[in-house]
Write an enzyme that holds these catalytic residues in place. Sequence first.
Site, PDB file in Angstrom:
ATOM      1  N   VAL A 163      39.527  48.138  42.438  1.00 30.77           N
ATOM      2  CA  VAL A 163      40.076  47.213  41.291  1.00 30.77           C
ATOM      3  C   VAL A 163      41.217  47.728  40.693  1.00 30.77           C
ATOM      4  O   VAL A 163      41.712  49.127  40.492  1.00 30.77           O
ATOM      5  CB  VAL A 163      38.705  47.362  40.242  1.00 30.77           C
ATOM      6  CG1 VAL A 163      39.293  46.774  38.727  1.00 30.77           C
ATOM      7  CG2 VAL A 163      37.499  46.940  40.802  1.00 30.77           C
ATOM      8  N   GLU A 226      48.455  38.003  51.114  1.00 28.28           N
ATOM      9  CA  GLU A 226      47.304  37.352  50.561  1.00 28.28           C
ATOM     10  C   GLU A 226      47.873  35.965  50.381  1.00 28.28           C
ATOM     11  O   GLU A 226      48.801  35.518  49.378  1.00 28.28           O
ATOM     12  CB  GLU A 226      47.210  38.087  48.991  1.00 28.28           C
ATOM     13  CG  GLU A 226      46.481  39.246  49.101  1.00 28.28           C
ATOM     14  CD  GLU A 226      45.896  39.701  47.788  1.00 28.28           C
ATOM     15  OE1 GLU A 226      45.199  40.676  47.709  1.00 28.28           O
ATOM     16  OE2 GLU A 226      46.458  39.410  46.615  1.00 28.28           O
TER      17      GLU A 226
END
Length: 259
Positions: A163, A226
């Site tokens: 995270v 990504e």
Amino acid sequence: MVKLVGLFTKDKDSSSGSTSISSSTSISASGDSTSEPASGSESGSASTSDSASATGTAATTGGGDADWLLTLVNNNVKLPDGWEDTLEVKVADESTGKELATVAADAFINMKNAAAAEGIDLMLCSGYRTVEYQQSLFDAEKQKWLDKGSTEEEAYNQAKTVVAVPGYSEHNSGLAADIVTPKHQNLDEAFGKTDAAKWLFEHAPEYGFILRYPENKQAITGIIYEPWHYRYVGVENAKAITASGLCLEEYLDENLRQA
């Protein structure tokens, strides 16, 4: 609206130059990539409206009202203090309820409509997240490691590989958009082969968005490829960055050297 004209600073308390690389997994668009999870409500209570190198180099763009759109946020460069205090956000995708900074939301809506006219269905699966919400995600992940017997330091270091540290996520800026399509909602490299991704590669700069984490730039951005993660920088900036073939960190560094 925040205007950070020609100034991109590295936070004094940012992490060291070591780069945290996220691992690649196939994740439903109801969440996020492993480095940027977003289950549940992302924005929380918003007060509602990007990078030098991955090691945290500062950069300038030489002034101009649009320069705040280039504010750098990455693993080593924190979102400027006070950003959320004046940030205005709005729903960018009615189908998901996800928000972006107002200027980015308007651009996304226009882009989504243009894509739809060509038979392409774009879906915003993750947008703006408050730092407070990011903190709750980080604390929950850290607690998992504490429960396994890790020390505070070990748990912190483990958590930040999964995270983003609060304030160091592009999503906290309101300018980052994870875009998928209803037929392919997994955040994985395979999305890059979809018609939606191909359309975005070609047309996103026309609406002010750049592919934030391109292929073969991991050593610089600190993040794997990504194909779903886009960053709003404004049309002029997006076209220039895309034409340069550089990632945002490289573009800002190049701009700094020429200043």
